[in-house]
Design a protein around this motif. Sequence first.
Motif, PDB file in Angstrom:
ATOM      1  N   SER A 149      -2.405  -4.874 -22.225  1.00  0.00           N
ATOM      2  CA  SER A 149      -1.462  -5.865 -22.765  1.00  0.00           C
ATOM      3  C   SER A 149      -1.731  -7.276 -22.269  1.00  0.00           C
ATOM      4  O   SER A 149      -1.389  -8.259 -22.932  1.00  0.00           O
ATOM      5  CB  SER A 149      -0.026  -5.476 -22.400  1.00  0.00           C
ATOM      6  N   GLY A 150      -2.331  -7.394 -21.077  1.00  0.00           N
ATOM      7  CA  GLY A 150      -2.542  -8.709 -20.484  1.00  0.00           C
ATOM      8  C   GLY A 150      -1.271  -9.368 -19.993  1.00  0.00           C
ATOM      9  O   GLY A 150      -1.277 -10.535 -19.594  1.00  0.00           O
ATOM     10  N   TYR A 151      -0.165  -8.643 -20.009  1.00  0.00           N
ATOM     11  CA  TYR A 151       1.146  -9.205 -19.644  1.00  0.00           C
ATOM     12  C   TYR A 151       1.373  -9.234 -18.142  1.00  0.00           C
ATOM     13  O   TYR A 151       2.034 -10.128 -17.622  1.00  0.00           O
ATOM     14  CB  TYR A 151       2.224  -8.363 -20.329  1.00  0.00           C
ATOM     15  N   PHE A 152       0.815  -8.272 -17.432  1.00  0.00           N
ATOM     16  CA  PHE A 152       1.140  -8.106 -16.017  1.00  0.00           C
ATOM     17  C   PHE A 152       0.229  -8.951 -15.134  1.00  0.00           C
ATOM     18  O   PHE A 152      -0.960  -9.100 -15.388  1.00  0.00           O
ATOM     19  CB  PHE A 152       1.082  -6.629 -15.636  1.00  0.00           C
ATOM     20  N   ARG A 153       0.822  -9.487 -14.074  1.00  0.00           N
ATOM     21  CA  ARG A 153       0.121 -10.432 -13.206  1.00  0.00           C
ATOM     22  C   ARG A 153      -0.116  -9.897 -11.799  1.00  0.00           C
ATOM     23  O   ARG A 153      -0.866 -10.476 -11.027  1.00  0.00           O
ATOM     24  CB  ARG A 153       0.966 -11.722 -13.099  1.00  0.00           C
ATOM     25  N   VAL A 154       0.557  -8.804 -11.444  1.00  0.00           N
ATOM     26  CA  VAL A 154       0.561  -8.300 -10.072  1.00  0.00           C
ATOM     27  C   VAL A 154       0.510  -6.779 -10.116  1.00  0.00           C
ATOM     28  O   VAL A 154       0.976  -6.165 -11.084  1.00  0.00           O
ATOM     29  CB  VAL A 154       1.841  -8.741  -9.311  1.00  0.00           C
ATOM     30  N   ILE A 155      -0.051  -6.153  -9.064  1.00  0.00           N
ATOM     31  CA  ILE A 155       0.069  -4.699  -8.927  1.00  0.00           C
ATOM     32  C   ILE A 155       0.584  -4.372  -7.529  1.00  0.00           C
ATOM     33  O   ILE A 155       0.428  -5.151  -6.586  1.00  0.00           O
ATOM     34  CB  ILE A 155      -1.250  -3.948  -9.188  1.00  0.00           C
ATOM     35  N   ASP A 156       1.184  -3.190  -7.423  1.00  0.00           N
ATOM     36  CA  ASP A 156       1.712  -2.719  -6.143  1.00  0.00           C
ATOM     37  C   ASP A 156       1.537  -1.207  -6.069  1.00  0.00           C
ATOM     38  O   ASP A 156       1.569  -0.508  -7.089  1.00  0.00           O
ATOM     39  CB  ASP A 156       3.197  -3.095  -6.014  1.00  0.00           C
ATOM     40  N   LEU A 157       1.354  -0.706  -4.866  1.00  0.00           N
ATOM     41  CA  LEU A 157       1.213   0.713  -4.582  1.00  0.00           C
ATOM     42  C   LEU A 157       2.321   1.099  -3.607  1.00  0.00           C
ATOM     43  O   LEU A 157       2.467   0.467  -2.558  1.00  0.00           O
ATOM     44  CB  LEU A 157      -0.164   0.980  -3.955  1.00  0.00           C
ATOM     45  N   TYR A 158       3.107   2.132  -3.943  1.00  0.00           N
ATOM     46  CA  TYR A 158       4.259   2.450  -3.098  1.00  0.00           C
ATOM     47  C   TYR A 158       4.520   3.943  -3.017  1.00  0.00           C
ATOM     48  O   TYR A 158       3.715   4.735  -3.440  1.00  0.00           O
ATOM     49  CB  TYR A 158       5.501   1.719  -3.591  1.00  0.00           C
ATOM     50  N   ASP A 159       5.647   4.298  -2.488  1.00  0.00           N
ATOM     51  CA  ASP A 159       6.076   5.668  -2.212  1.00  0.00           C
ATOM     52  C   ASP A 159       5.536   6.097  -0.849  1.00  0.00           C
ATOM     53  O   ASP A 159       5.198   5.251  -0.027  1.00  0.00           O
ATOM     54  CB  ASP A 159       5.665   6.625  -3.336  1.00  0.00           C
ATOM     55  N   ASP A 160       5.437   7.380  -0.612  1.00  0.00           N
ATOM     56  CA  ASP A 160       5.088   7.925   0.701  1.00  0.00           C
ATOM     57  C   ASP A 160       3.729   7.401   1.170  1.00  0.00           C
ATOM     58  O   ASP A 160       2.692   7.697   0.563  1.00  0.00           O
ATOM     59  CB  ASP A 160       5.077   9.447   0.618  1.00  0.00           C
ATOM     60  N   GLU A 161       3.706   6.649   2.260  1.00  0.00           N
ATOM     61  CA  GLU A 161       2.461   6.062   2.761  1.00  0.00           C
ATOM     62  C   GLU A 161       1.441   7.117   3.168  1.00  0.00           C
ATOM     63  O   GLU A 161       0.233   6.845   3.171  1.00  0.00           O
ATOM     64  CB  GLU A 161       2.746   5.172   3.980  1.00  0.00           C
ATOM     65  N   GLU A 162       1.901   8.304   3.527  1.00  0.00           N
ATOM     66  CA  GLU A 162       0.996   9.341   4.012  1.00  0.00           C
ATOM     67  C   GLU A 162       0.464  10.236   2.893  1.00  0.00           C
ATOM     68  O   GLU A 162      -0.341  11.136   3.134  1.00  0.00           O
ATOM     69  CB  GLU A 162       1.694  10.194   5.064  1.00  0.00           C
ATOM     70  N   ALA A 163       0.895   9.985   1.664  1.00  0.00           N
ATOM     71  CA  ALA A 163       0.496  10.850   0.555  1.00  0.00           C
ATOM     72  C   ALA A 163      -1.010  10.824   0.324  1.00  0.00           C
ATOM     73  O   ALA A 163      -1.629  11.871   0.108  1.00  0.00           O
ATOM     74  CB  ALA A 163       1.233  10.453  -0.715  1.00  0.00           C
ATOM     75  N   GLN A 164      -1.591   9.621   0.329  1.00  0.00           N
ATOM     76  CA  GLN A 164      -3.031   9.460   0.153  1.00  0.00           C
ATOM     77  C   GLN A 164      -3.459   8.194   0.875  1.00  0.00           C
ATOM     78  O   GLN A 164      -2.681   7.251   1.011  1.00  0.00           O
ATOM     79  CB  GLN A 164      -3.407   9.345  -1.325  1.00  0.00           C
ATOM     80  N   SER A 165      -4.712   8.146   1.293  1.00  0.00           N
ATOM     81  CA  SER A 165      -5.225   6.969   1.975  1.00  0.00           C
ATOM     82  C   SER A 165      -5.452   5.834   0.981  1.00  0.00           C
ATOM     83  O   SER A 165      -5.632   6.076  -0.225  1.00  0.00           O
ATOM     84  CB  SER A 165      -6.540   7.295   2.678  1.00  0.00           C
ATOM     85  N   PRO A 166      -5.462   4.592   1.454  1.00  0.00           N
ATOM     86  CA  PRO A 166      -5.739   3.465   0.554  1.00  0.00           C
ATOM     87  C   PRO A 166      -7.065   3.614  -0.183  1.00  0.00           C
ATOM     88  O   PRO A 166      -7.193   3.165  -1.331  1.00  0.00           O
ATOM     89  CB  PRO A 166      -5.755   2.262   1.505  1.00  0.00           C
ATOM     90  N   ALA A 167      -8.043   4.245   0.448  1.00  0.00           N
ATOM     91  CA  ALA A 167      -9.358   4.387  -0.179  1.00  0.00           C
ATOM     92  C   ALA A 167      -9.295   5.123  -1.505  1.00  0.00           C
ATOM     93  O   ALA A 167     -10.130   4.900  -2.387  1.00  0.00           O
ATOM     94  CB  ALA A 167     -10.306   5.097   0.781  1.00  0.00           C
ATOM     95  N   ALA A 168      -8.296   5.978  -1.679  1.00  0.00           N
ATOM     96  CA  ALA A 168      -8.170   6.731  -2.924  1.00  0.00           C
ATOM     97  C   ALA A 168      -7.880   5.822  -4.110  1.00  0.00           C
ATOM     98  O   ALA A 168      -8.092   6.216  -5.269  1.00  0.00           O
ATOM     99  CB  ALA A 168      -7.066   7.777  -2.788  1.00  0.00           C
ATOM    100  N   PHE A 169      -7.422   4.602  -3.835  1.00  0.00           N
ATOM    101  CA  PHE A 169      -7.024   3.690  -4.906  1.00  0.00           C
ATOM    102  C   PHE A 169      -7.921   2.455  -4.989  1.00  0.00           C
ATOM    103  O   PHE A 169      -7.578   1.472  -5.649  1.00  0.00           O
ATOM    104  CB  PHE A 169      -5.559   3.280  -4.709  1.00  0.00           C
ATOM    105  N   ARG A 170      -9.072   2.519  -4.318  1.00  0.00           N
ATOM    106  CA  ARG A 170      -9.974   1.365  -4.300  1.00  0.00           C
ATOM    107  C   ARG A 170     -10.407   0.964  -5.715  1.00  0.00           C
ATOM    108  O   ARG A 170     -10.454  -0.226  -6.052  1.00  0.00           O
ATOM    109  CB  ARG A 170     -11.196   1.676  -3.441  1.00  0.00           C
ATOM    110  N   GLU A 171     -10.709   1.928  -6.547  1.00  0.00           N
ATOM    111  CA  GLU A 171     -11.152   1.647  -7.920  1.00  0.00           C
ATOM    112  C   GLU A 171     -10.068   0.899  -8.703  1.00  0.00           C
ATOM    113  O   GLU A 171     -10.351  -0.048  -9.442  1.00  0.00           O
ATOM    114  CB  GLU A 171     -11.507   2.952  -8.633  1.00  0.00           C
ATOM    115  N   LEU A 172      -8.828   1.323  -8.534  1.00  0.00           N
ATOM    116  CA  LEU A 172      -7.710   0.675  -9.214  1.00  0.00           C
ATOM    117  C   LEU A 172      -7.586  -0.781  -8.792  1.00  0.00           C
ATOM    118  O   LEU A 172      -7.400  -1.681  -9.631  1.00  0.00           O
ATOM    119  CB  LEU A 172      -6.413   1.433  -8.882  1.00  0.00           C
TER     120      LEU A 172
END
Length: 295
Positions: A149-172
Amino acid sequence: MERPTLAYYRSLPKGDLHNHCLLGGRRSVIEKFTGRRMAPFRSGGRGIADLNAWIVSELRPLMQLPGGFEKGVEAAFLQALHDGVTRLEMSIDVTLGALFGIPATQIIGVLQQAHVTVAPGIVFLPEMGFPRTRSLRSLLAAAEPFFASGYFRVIDLYDDEEAQSPAAFRELYRLAGSLGMKRKAHAGEFGTAESVREAVEVLELDAVQHGIGAAGSAEVMRWLADRGTVLNTCPTSNVRLKRVSTYKTHPIRILDDHGVRITVNTDDALVFGDGVSEQYMKLLRAGIFSPGGID
């Protein structure tokens, strides 16, 4: 200096840079529309698990009523307007489309309509929210129309911090960076100083949501200060979720004294009851900041 009033703080232009849209509205607006009352949130000491349980039992049924989602978004803009917010970075979960059975285009339309009709004077940066408990592939699939859409300007990652490491979302986060989006993630809400540094380094963050765990390490605080990384703190949320015991013991002043850039934000005003202005007052009364030091 005379002690400022709540009305004074509401009159000040301010940002709310840590706000989860459907959790950030004026409760009275939603309860009036649905004709139902939500039970007050009470923490049992389980942190995010308690919050998620409250969402499922109290909020989600109301948001799934006809018109409930639209009213929830409207209530969020009304809360920001009431609080004197002039810059709003507010997230909408990319998995809501599947939950509510509505397409991304409709979600975007609701956000646009509420912004224009309720609070057109607010600078609004729409934010895509990603729950850390879901797989990267499922999130990328859900987020595809939001990105397109090109509408969104920011992203955020939330919920349980221990669920997965930050590295799991590097591609995103690399995708978001390539699109020029501001990159945030929750870290150090319950985690350690090293968890904050890891998230910032791995995801190349512009800002950290919460980040108060950084106060446990002078080295990490110096690193954040030198880097200029902003921590978007939410003191009331930290107290209500029992991450810290009182406003007097909140580490926001420690972070500030070490040169870390901090902001004060709502997180979930509908759940916890405080806008930014109320938190200014509570920090002032707790002696964390002086009347002239919080503007």
